[in-house]
Design a protein around this motif. Sequence first.
Motif, PDB file in Angstrom:
ATOM      1  N   ASP A   1       0.821  -1.211   0.000  1.00  0.00           N
ATOM      2  CA  ASP A   1       0.000   0.000   0.000  1.00  0.00           C
ATOM      3  C   ASP A   1       0.857   1.263   0.000  1.00  0.00           C
ATOM      4  O   ASP A   1       0.500   2.269  -0.624  1.00  0.00           O
ATOM      5  CB  ASP A   1      -0.930   0.005   1.218  1.00  0.00           C
ATOM      6  CG  ASP A   1      -2.055  -1.014   1.088  1.00  0.00           C
ATOM      7  OD1 ASP A   1      -2.414  -1.346  -0.053  1.00  0.00           O
ATOM      8  OD2 ASP A   1      -2.554  -1.489   2.124  1.00  0.00           O
ATOM      9  N   ILE A   2       1.984   1.204   0.678  1.00  0.00           N
ATOM     10  CA  ILE A   2       2.895   2.355   0.694  1.00  0.00           C
ATOM     11  C   ILE A   2       3.552   2.517  -0.667  1.00  0.00           C
ATOM     12  O   ILE A   2       3.669   3.626  -1.197  1.00  0.00           O
ATOM     13  CB  ILE A   2       3.947   2.197   1.806  1.00  0.00           C
ATOM     14  CG1 ILE A   2       3.267   2.217   3.173  1.00  0.00           C
ATOM     15  CG2 ILE A   2       5.008   3.297   1.708  1.00  0.00           C
ATOM     16  CD1 ILE A   2       4.193   1.920   4.336  1.00  0.00           C
ATOM     17  N   ASP A   3       3.972   1.393  -1.256  1.00  0.00           N
ATOM     18  CA  ASP A   3       4.592   1.444  -2.587  1.00  0.00           C
ATOM     19  C   ASP A   3       3.628   2.008  -3.628  1.00  0.00           C
ATOM     20  O   ASP A   3       4.029   2.793  -4.494  1.00  0.00           O
ATOM     21  CB  ASP A   3       5.046   0.042  -3.015  1.00  0.00           C
ATOM     22  CG  ASP A   3       6.243  -0.461  -2.207  1.00  0.00           C
ATOM     23  OD1 ASP A   3       6.904   0.365  -1.551  1.00  0.00           O
ATOM     24  OD2 ASP A   3       6.503  -1.676  -2.228  1.00  0.00           O
ATOM     25  N   SER A   4       2.358   1.612  -3.537  1.00  0.00           N
ATOM     26  CA  SER A   4       1.357   2.104  -4.493  1.00  0.00           C
ATOM     27  C   SER A   4       1.177   3.610  -4.352  1.00  0.00           C
ATOM     28  O   SER A   4       1.067   4.334  -5.349  1.00  0.00           O
ATOM     29  CB  SER A   4       0.012   1.395  -4.273  1.00  0.00           C
ATOM     30  OG  SER A   4       0.123   0.016  -4.518  1.00  0.00           O
ATOM     31  N   TYR A   5       1.150   4.081  -3.112  1.00  0.00           N
ATOM     32  CA  TYR A   5       1.017   5.515  -2.860  1.00  0.00           C
ATOM     33  C   TYR A   5       2.202   6.278  -3.430  1.00  0.00           C
ATOM     34  O   TYR A   5       2.032   7.275  -4.151  1.00  0.00           O
ATOM     35  CB  TYR A   5       0.902   5.760  -1.354  1.00  0.00           C
ATOM     36  CG  TYR A   5       0.998   7.215  -0.966  1.00  0.00           C
ATOM     37  CD1 TYR A   5      -0.048   8.093  -1.229  1.00  0.00           C
ATOM     38  CD2 TYR A   5       2.140   7.722  -0.344  1.00  0.00           C
ATOM     39  CE1 TYR A   5       0.028   9.434  -0.878  1.00  0.00           C
ATOM     40  CE2 TYR A   5       2.226   9.062   0.008  1.00  0.00           C
ATOM     41  CZ  TYR A   5       1.175   9.908  -0.262  1.00  0.00           C
ATOM     42  OH  TYR A   5       1.260  11.237   0.075  1.00  0.00           O
ATOM     43  N   LEU A   6       3.409   5.820  -3.152  1.00  0.00           N
ATOM     44  CA  LEU A   6       4.607   6.516  -3.612  1.00  0.00           C
ATOM     45  C   LEU A   6       4.709   6.497  -5.134  1.00  0.00           C
ATOM     46  O   LEU A   6       5.116   7.486  -5.752  1.00  0.00           O
ATOM     47  CB  LEU A   6       5.849   5.882  -2.995  1.00  0.00           C
ATOM     48  CG  LEU A   6       5.986   5.996  -1.472  1.00  0.00           C
ATOM     49  CD1 LEU A   6       7.264   5.317  -0.999  1.00  0.00           C
ATOM     50  CD2 LEU A   6       5.960   7.449  -1.033  1.00  0.00           C
ATOM     51  N   SER A   7       4.340   5.375  -5.739  1.00  0.00           N
ATOM     52  CA  SER A   7       4.391   5.272  -7.194  1.00  0.00           C
ATOM     53  C   SER A   7       3.493   6.316  -7.848  1.00  0.00           C
ATOM     54  O   SER A   7       3.887   6.994  -8.810  1.00  0.00           O
ATOM     55  CB  SER A   7       3.979   3.865  -7.627  1.00  0.00           C
ATOM     56  OG  SER A   7       4.042   3.725  -9.031  1.00  0.00           O
ATOM     57  N   LEU A   8       2.292   6.478  -7.300  1.00  0.00           N
ATOM     58  CA  LEU A   8       1.368   7.462  -7.858  1.00  0.00           C
ATOM     59  C   LEU A   8       1.816   8.888  -7.547  1.00  0.00           C
ATOM     60  O   LEU A   8       1.575   9.797  -8.340  1.00  0.00           O
ATOM     61  CB  LEU A   8      -0.039   7.218  -7.328  1.00  0.00           C
ATOM     62  CG  LEU A   8      -0.837   6.149  -8.083  1.00  0.00           C
ATOM     63  CD1 LEU A   8      -2.137   5.833  -7.368  1.00  0.00           C
ATOM     64  CD2 LEU A   8      -1.119   6.584  -9.509  1.00  0.00           C
ATOM     65  N   CYS A   9       2.470   9.076  -6.403  1.00  0.00           N
ATOM     66  CA  CYS A   9       3.028  10.403  -6.098  1.00  0.00           C
ATOM     67  C   CYS A   9       4.005  10.824  -7.194  1.00  0.00           C
ATOM     68  O   CYS A   9       3.989  11.982  -7.642  1.00  0.00           O
ATOM     69  CB  CYS A   9       3.750  10.384  -4.748  1.00  0.00           C
ATOM     70  SG  CYS A   9       2.669  10.437  -3.307  1.00  0.00           S
ATOM     71  N   VAL A  10       4.850   9.897  -7.609  1.00  0.00           N
ATOM     72  CA  VAL A  10       5.834  10.205  -8.654  1.00  0.00           C
ATOM     73  C   VAL A  10       5.137  10.420  -9.994  1.00  0.00           C
ATOM     74  O   VAL A  10       5.432  11.396 -10.709  1.00  0.00           O
ATOM     75  CB  VAL A  10       6.871   9.076  -8.772  1.00  0.00           C
ATOM     76  CG1 VAL A  10       7.825   9.358  -9.930  1.00  0.00           C
ATOM     77  CG2 VAL A  10       7.654   8.930  -7.478  1.00  0.00           C
ATOM     78  N   GLU A  11       4.217   9.540 -10.346  1.00  0.00           N
ATOM     79  CA  GLU A  11       3.537   9.651 -11.638  1.00  0.00           C
ATOM     80  C   GLU A  11       2.803  10.984 -11.772  1.00  0.00           C
ATOM     81  O   GLU A  11       2.951  11.704 -12.770  1.00  0.00           O
ATOM     82  CB  GLU A  11       2.545   8.504 -11.817  1.00  0.00           C
ATOM     83  CG  GLU A  11       1.784   8.574 -13.135  1.00  0.00           C
ATOM     84  CD  GLU A  11       0.748   7.485 -13.278  1.00  0.00           C
ATOM     85  OE1 GLU A  11       0.082   7.449 -14.332  1.00  0.00           O
ATOM     86  OE2 GLU A  11       0.592   6.668 -12.350  1.00  0.00           O
ATOM     87  N   ILE A  12       2.021  11.332 -10.750  1.00  0.00           N
ATOM     88  CA  ILE A  12       1.239  12.565 -10.818  1.00  0.00           C
ATOM     89  C   ILE A  12       2.152  13.788 -10.756  1.00  0.00           C
ATOM     90  O   ILE A  12       1.912  14.791 -11.436  1.00  0.00           O
ATOM     91  CB  ILE A  12       0.182  12.587  -9.706  1.00  0.00           C
ATOM     92  CG1 ILE A  12      -0.817  11.444  -9.911  1.00  0.00           C
ATOM     93  CG2 ILE A  12      -0.564  13.918  -9.690  1.00  0.00           C
ATOM     94  CD1 ILE A  12      -1.815  11.269  -8.769  1.00  0.00           C
ATOM     95  N   SER A  13       3.205  13.700  -9.959  1.00  0.00           N
ATOM     96  CA  SER A  13       4.153  14.812  -9.883  1.00  0.00           C
ATOM     97  C   SER A  13       4.797  15.066 -11.230  1.00  0.00           C
ATOM     98  O   SER A  13       4.974  16.228 -11.641  1.00  0.00           O
ATOM     99  CB  SER A  13       5.231  14.521  -8.835  1.00  0.00           C
ATOM    100  OG  SER A  13       4.702  14.530  -7.535  1.00  0.00           O
TER     101      SER A  13
END
Length: 251
Positions: A175-187
């Motif tokens: 769940d943490i990895d999924s959050y961080l991955s989307l943080c990078v993508e959206i950023s």
Amino acid sequence: MKRLRQDNDNISHERENERKQYMAEKEENENTLKSTLASSRDNNLNITDLSDPNRPTRIAEKMAELYDNQWTDAFDALEQTDKNEKEIINMLLESLMTAYGECFNLANENFFEKVQRVIECPKLVDKQLPTRVVISDQLKKEIKEFRKNQATKVWKEIEGIVLPKIQLSSYHQQDIDSYLSLCVEISWLMVVQDPPLVLNDKAQDRFDTNTFKDYTKRGPIVEFVVWPALLLHESGPLLAKGVAQGCTSHT
């Protein structure tokens, strides 16, 4: 049996309240986006380009979805550690802001100088050499547009560069990895806009309801920021409100 029926009624009541709150927040976000569209149409045609799946208003929606879904899941995962609520909130916010900052640097630091060096001599792209190729303003605009159109195809490579710089990535939970991955993508989608979208995680001492909405407590003073506000560009109009915890006095 009577106690069970009461418990079920309580759960149904809570879910109905959550549904109403969600619908109210969704309507508020939609009204904010409509207002931004109206005020920014003349200044930024990109924002109303409905053919662009990653236009600023769509990125604002992605941010809202990230907060509602992956942020919540990551929060729940971190609750299983020895961190308290405020520490968890700060870790999640810091991770997003680090992802945004690293993406911004990748997208903007000496970008056109690097493009010029690639054209002149690819093997010396990282060398500080005087450039002889002049890139016109029109060509720069076209290069930025091309990069924006390719953003969803390259963000995995960007993720590989950015994630190691985020402290929270060491937890290695799904769940943490999924959050961080989307943080990078959206950023990355934010910073390749022209001009880049801006995240604002700085709040004034007094709670500004035009920029932030309440987290779990309401008050005239900001205790801490939970989620950043999203701006169309530096000092530009608001695309989406952030979230902050209110309080009545400083402790």
